[in-house]
Every structure is written in structure tokens, then in C-alpha cells.
Scaffold this motif. Structure first.
Motif, PDB file in Angstrom:
ATOM      1  N   VAL A  87      27.212  55.359  13.479  1.00  0.00           N
ATOM      2  CA  VAL A  87      28.160  54.717  12.577  1.00  0.00           C
ATOM      3  C   VAL A  87      29.513  54.557  13.259  1.00  0.00           C
ATOM      4  CG1 VAL A  87      29.482  54.978  10.451  1.00  0.00           C
ATOM      5  CG2 VAL A  87      27.029  55.463  10.459  1.00  0.00           C
ATOM      6  N   ALA A  88      29.985  55.636  13.917  1.00  0.00           N
ATOM      7  CA  ALA A  88      31.280  55.580  14.584  1.00  0.00           C
ATOM      8  C   ALA A  88      31.281  54.535  15.697  1.00  0.00           C
ATOM      9  CB  ALA A  88      31.638  56.961  15.164  1.00  0.00           C
ATOM     10  N   THR A  89      30.183  54.480  16.459  1.00  0.00           N
ATOM     11  CA  THR A  89      30.088  53.499  17.534  1.00  0.00           C
ATOM     12  C   THR A  89      30.085  52.092  16.975  1.00  0.00           C
ATOM     13  OG1 THR A  89      28.853  55.065  18.888  1.00  0.00           O
ATOM     14  CG2 THR A  89      28.722  52.738  19.508  1.00  0.00           C
ATOM     15  N   GLY A  90      29.348  51.915  15.864  1.00  0.00           N
ATOM     16  CA  GLY A  90      29.287  50.598  15.235  1.00  0.00           C
ATOM     17  C   GLY A  90      30.641  50.139  14.758  1.00  0.00           C
ATOM     18  N   VAL A  91      31.383  51.056  14.162  1.00  0.00           N
ATOM     19  CA  VAL A  91      32.722  50.708  13.693  1.00  0.00           C
ATOM     20  C   VAL A  91      33.613  50.347  14.870  1.00  0.00           C
ATOM     21  CG1 VAL A  91      34.813  51.590  12.606  1.00  0.00           C
ATOM     22  CG2 VAL A  91      32.586  52.064  11.575  1.00  0.00           C
ATOM     23  N   GLY A 124      33.107  41.500   0.593  1.00  0.00           N
ATOM     24  CA  GLY A 124      32.887  41.084   1.970  1.00  0.00           C
ATOM     25  C   GLY A 124      33.886  41.575   2.994  1.00  0.00           C
ATOM     26  N   TRP A 125      34.670  42.599   2.633  1.00  0.00           N
ATOM     27  CA  TRP A 125      35.648  43.103   3.592  1.00  0.00           C
ATOM     28  C   TRP A 125      35.019  44.001   4.652  1.00  0.00           C
ATOM     29  CZ3 TRP A 125      40.503  41.428   4.179  1.00  0.00           C
ATOM     30  CH2 TRP A 125      41.103  40.729   3.125  1.00  0.00           C
ATOM     31  N   GLY A 126      33.812  44.451   4.440  1.00  0.00           N
ATOM     32  CA  GLY A 126      33.146  45.335   5.388  1.00  0.00           C
ATOM     33  C   GLY A 126      32.436  46.456   4.665  1.00  0.00           C
ATOM     34  N   THR A 127      31.830  47.347   5.442  1.00  0.00           N
ATOM     35  CA  THR A 127      31.176  48.512   4.845  1.00  0.00           C
ATOM     36  C   THR A 127      32.241  49.533   4.460  1.00  0.00           C
ATOM     37  OG1 THR A 127      30.974  49.724   6.927  1.00  0.00           O
ATOM     38  CG2 THR A 127      29.204  48.143   6.385  1.00  0.00           C
ATOM     39  N   GLN A 135      33.684  51.103   7.545  1.00  0.00           N
ATOM     40  CA  GLN A 135      34.618  50.243   8.272  1.00  0.00           C
ATOM     41  C   GLN A 135      35.975  50.177   7.584  1.00  0.00           C
ATOM     42  OE1 GLN A 135      32.100  46.742   8.259  1.00  0.00           O
ATOM     43  NE2 GLN A 135      31.759  46.893  10.464  1.00  0.00           N
ATOM     44  N   ILE A 136      35.968  49.964   6.285  1.00  0.00           N
ATOM     45  CA  ILE A 136      37.225  49.820   5.543  1.00  0.00           C
ATOM     46  C   ILE A 136      38.060  51.087   5.612  1.00  0.00           C
ATOM     47  CG2 ILE A 136      38.180  49.525   3.217  1.00  0.00           C
ATOM     48  CD1 ILE A 136      35.824  47.610   2.669  1.00  0.00           C
ATOM     49  N   GLU A 143      42.477  51.103  11.450  1.00  0.00           N
ATOM     50  CA  GLU A 143      42.599  50.023  12.420  1.00  0.00           C
ATOM     51  C   GLU A 143      41.762  48.820  11.994  1.00  0.00           C
ATOM     52  OE1 GLU A 143      42.081  50.968  16.479  1.00  0.00           O
ATOM     53  OE2 GLU A 143      43.530  52.613  16.469  1.00  0.00           O
ATOM     54  N   TYR A 144      40.556  49.072  11.550  1.00  0.00           N
ATOM     55  CA  TYR A 144      39.688  47.992  11.078  1.00  0.00           C
ATOM     56  C   TYR A 144      40.321  47.313   9.859  1.00  0.00           C
ATOM     57  CZ  TYR A 144      35.679  45.554   9.057  1.00  0.00           C
ATOM     58  OH  TYR A 144      34.853  44.591   8.525  1.00  0.00           O
ATOM     59  N   ALA A 145      40.810  48.102   8.920  1.00  0.00           N
ATOM     60  CA  ALA A 145      41.401  47.555   7.696  1.00  0.00           C
ATOM     61  C   ALA A 145      42.604  46.675   8.020  1.00  0.00           C
ATOM     62  CB  ALA A 145      41.804  48.685   6.752  1.00  0.00           C
ATOM     63  N   ALA A 146      43.462  47.147   8.949  1.00  0.00           N
ATOM     64  CA  ALA A 146      44.637  46.362   9.318  1.00  0.00           C
ATOM     65  C   ALA A 146      44.226  45.068  10.013  1.00  0.00           C
ATOM     66  CB  ALA A 146      45.552  47.185  10.223  1.00  0.00           C
TER      67      ALA A 146
END
Length: 346
Positions: free
Chosen positions: A8-12, A117-120, A123-124, A128-131
Motif C-alpha cells: 500500500v505504501a509503495t503504491g501510494v 474520485g479523489w483517490g483511495t 492515498q487521501i 502530499e498526495y492530497a495537496a
């Protein structure tokens, strides 16, 4: 479970890398190959700063937002919009449960929803992903830099409280300033500064604010040829359009008025002028227009929007823009340092 967590961490991380690259591509397509084009860009010089009034957790999250903005080459105005949005949505706290702090399945700093649809959720919950996803959506809003902050944020968030973001603009600007070493990029010409302001007219500043020989001069004169475009210095709402000559004042009626002709020294009055109210109860005033402004009372304008042209109506010795700033209602302040503090050199 360790392998699952690692996957999961790698995927993110991989997703974030791809998203960051995509966001940079969006910036490039909007502003040109350099990412900033004619816009005001900046650098994070104090990523470990803790702005006044923020907890260590809030400061870490704010730092992530601005550093992602820098890394993806988003103009600094976008950092201010992002911080203000996160302040409204989460108080800069990375909420991860579905309790009272969250609406429906909203998560993270920007209260983004997996169902939209913002992500899993995983991820959210990565700041960093959210920004990065917020910036990607913001950059797809046409003319986002010139919009009032609350309008730009709302086009991304689709909030049930669309006006709520405006109250955080000043605070967000202060927070971003803390990470850029205490200053904002200074914009010359037409670009919009990080604080959402721009030069009202291209010209040379002349007579200053309340000088010894003119103690009642509540603004600054910007010398420019007759007919030069006058622009709204920031987004806001037009609250006044009037003709003011010789101690008399008229609302526009469509009929000829004394302001339609050039004035002269000693005549008195602002000639054709307009007032625009901005966030924080700040008002900008534009005097001596050549003709009735093209905007009307109640109209919403964006930063840099043409509102009229330079003239010499009213108490004027020649073509120029008399530009005033009023804070808290009718308290006139010197426009030069006011604009400089907002990243604009007059």
C-alpha cells in the motif's frame, strides 16, 4: 500484514510520483515550459517554520502543502489558496476517521472523498498526495489566479458553504509568507501576486500619500497616458461608481455629466471613480477616469479585470490614476507599502 502495508505504501508513493509529474505537466501547459510563465513564483526557504498560532502538527501539514506547491511549480498564489482551503476544511489537521470531524466519507486535509474520485482512503490520508490532487484540480480552473480566493477554492471543493474560504485568506497569506522567508514574490506588471493583487495601471508613481505639501492626498498618483487601461487591483465586488466634481456627486444615469470632460487643478473631486470591496473589508478606489467605468455596482470582478481608462476628470492637472486603499471602512492607508506587502511594486 507487513507485505500488504508495504504494498500500500509503495503504491501510494508511486501514485504520488506520477501525480506530481502530471501536476507539473498541467502547470507547464497553462503557463508555458517554465511552469511560472508570467506569474509570480516563489521558493520555500524555511520549510521547518512554525507560523504564529499554529500547532506543530498544523505547521507540518502547512509545510507539506507549500513544498508540494513549490515542487510542482505552482505559482505562490496557489499555495495561499490551498492553505486557506485546508484551514477551512480541516483546520490543517489530517482527519482520518469518519467521526464528527468528517462529512460523509470526507478525509484528510482537504476533506476529499473517495466516493467522488479523489483517490483511495490511504492515498487521501497522505498529505502530499492530497495537496498534489488539490493543485491538479485548481490548475484546471480557467483563470484561477485572477479569481477571488473563495471562488477559486469553491470551483475545486464544491462546498455547501462557498463563501467560507474568504475569511482565511489573510491568515493563509501570513502562513505562506512564513515559509518563504518572511516575504512574498514581488510582481511587476500584470502578473497576480501570491496575495491576489496586481498593479492597477502600468505607469510611474508620482505624487505620494499625504505629503507635507498635500496632507489631504489620501492616495498615490500613477502617471499614465490618457486611455491607458485601469484594472481591478484584486478580486472583489464593485460597491460604488460615481461622478464627483466640485463638491457635487452624481450616480451614473446614462445622461451627460460634468465628469465627461477633463477637469483642472482646484476644481475638486475624484471625477469618474469606482470603489471595489475586497476580502478583509479593504476597499480600493480608482479616480479621474476618462469616462464612466465599464463596471456597475454589485458586479463581481477578478484581479486584473479592466474597469475603465485613465483620464483627467475632476481635480486633475493631467492624465493619471489616483489610487487609494481604505482598510476597515474609511481608513485610508498608503497604497505603496500596502501593495508591497502583498507582492506588488507600484
Amino acid at each position: 500484514m507487513g507485505r500488504v502495508a508495504l504494498w500500500v505504501a509503495t503504491g501510494v508513493a508511486v501514485g504520488l510520483l506520477l501525480l506530481t509529474s502530471a501536476t507539473a505537466g498541467v502547470v507547464s501547459s497553462v503557463f508555458g515550459g517554465g511552469g511560472g510563465g508570467g506569474s509570480c513564483v516563489g521558493a520555500v526557504t524555511a520549510p521547518g517554520a512554525i507560523p504564529a498560532g499554529l500547532s506543530a502538527e498544523q505547521a507540518r501539514n502547512a509545510s507539506v502543502i507549500v513544498t508540494v506547491g513549490e515542487r510542482t511549480r505552482v505559482p505562490v498564489r496557489g499555495w495561499v489558496i490551498a492553505v486557506a482551503t485546508a484551514f477551512q476544511e480541516s483546520s490543517l489537521i489530517n482527519h482520518g476517521d469518519l467521526g464528527p470531524a468528517n462529512d460523509h466519507d470526507s478525509l484528510g486535509l482537504f476533506q476529499q472523498r473517495p466516493s467522488q474520485g479523489w483517490g483511495t482512503p490511504q492515498q487521501i490520508m497522505n498529505p502530499e498526495y492530497a495537496a498534489a490532487t488539490f493543485y491538479e484540480a485548481l490548475l484546471r480552473v480557467p483563470g484561477w489566479e485572477r479569481l477571488p480566493l473563495t471562488d477559486a477554492a469553491q470551483k475545486v471543493q464544491r462546498s455547501a458553504y462557498p463563501d467560507a474560504y474568504a475569511k482565511h485568506e489573510t491568515r493563509a497569506t501570513e502562513i505562506v509568507t512564513a515559509y518563504t522567508g518572511g516575504t512574498l514574490p514581488v510582481c511587476d506588471g500584470a502578473p497576480i501576486s501570491a496575495a491576489g493583487w496586481t498593479r492597477p495601471v502600468v505607469g510611474t508613481a508620482g505624487s505620494g500619500f499625504r505629503t507635507s505639501d498635500r496632507p489631504g492626498h489620501d492616495g498615490v498618483d500613477i502617471m499614465a497616458p490618457k486611455g491607458t487601461v485601469i484594472r481591478a487591483a484584486s478580486g472583489g465586488v464593485v460597491v460604488r461608481v460615481r461622478c464627483n466634481v466640485g463638491g457635487e456627486s452624481w450616480e451614473p444615469t446614462g445622461a451627460p455629466l460634468p465628469c465627461d470632460s477633463d477637469g483642472y487643478p482646484g476644481l475638486g473631486g475624484c471625477g469618474w471613480y469606482a470603489d471595489i470591496r475586497h476580502s478583509g473589508d479593504t476597499i480600493s478606489r480608482y479616480c479621474h477616469m476618462v469616462r464612466q467605468p465599464t463596471v456597475t455596482v454589485g458586479q463581481t470582478v477578478i484581479a486584473g479585470q479592466p474597469i475603465s481608462h485613465v483620464g483627467s476628470s475632476g481635480n486633475s492637472s493631467g492624465p493619471h490614476l489616483h489610487y487609494e486603499i481604505h482598510e476597515g471602512g474609511n481608513n485610508a492607508v498608503d497604497p505603496v507599502p500596502f501593495m508591497r506587502q502583498r507582492g506588488v511594486a507600484l
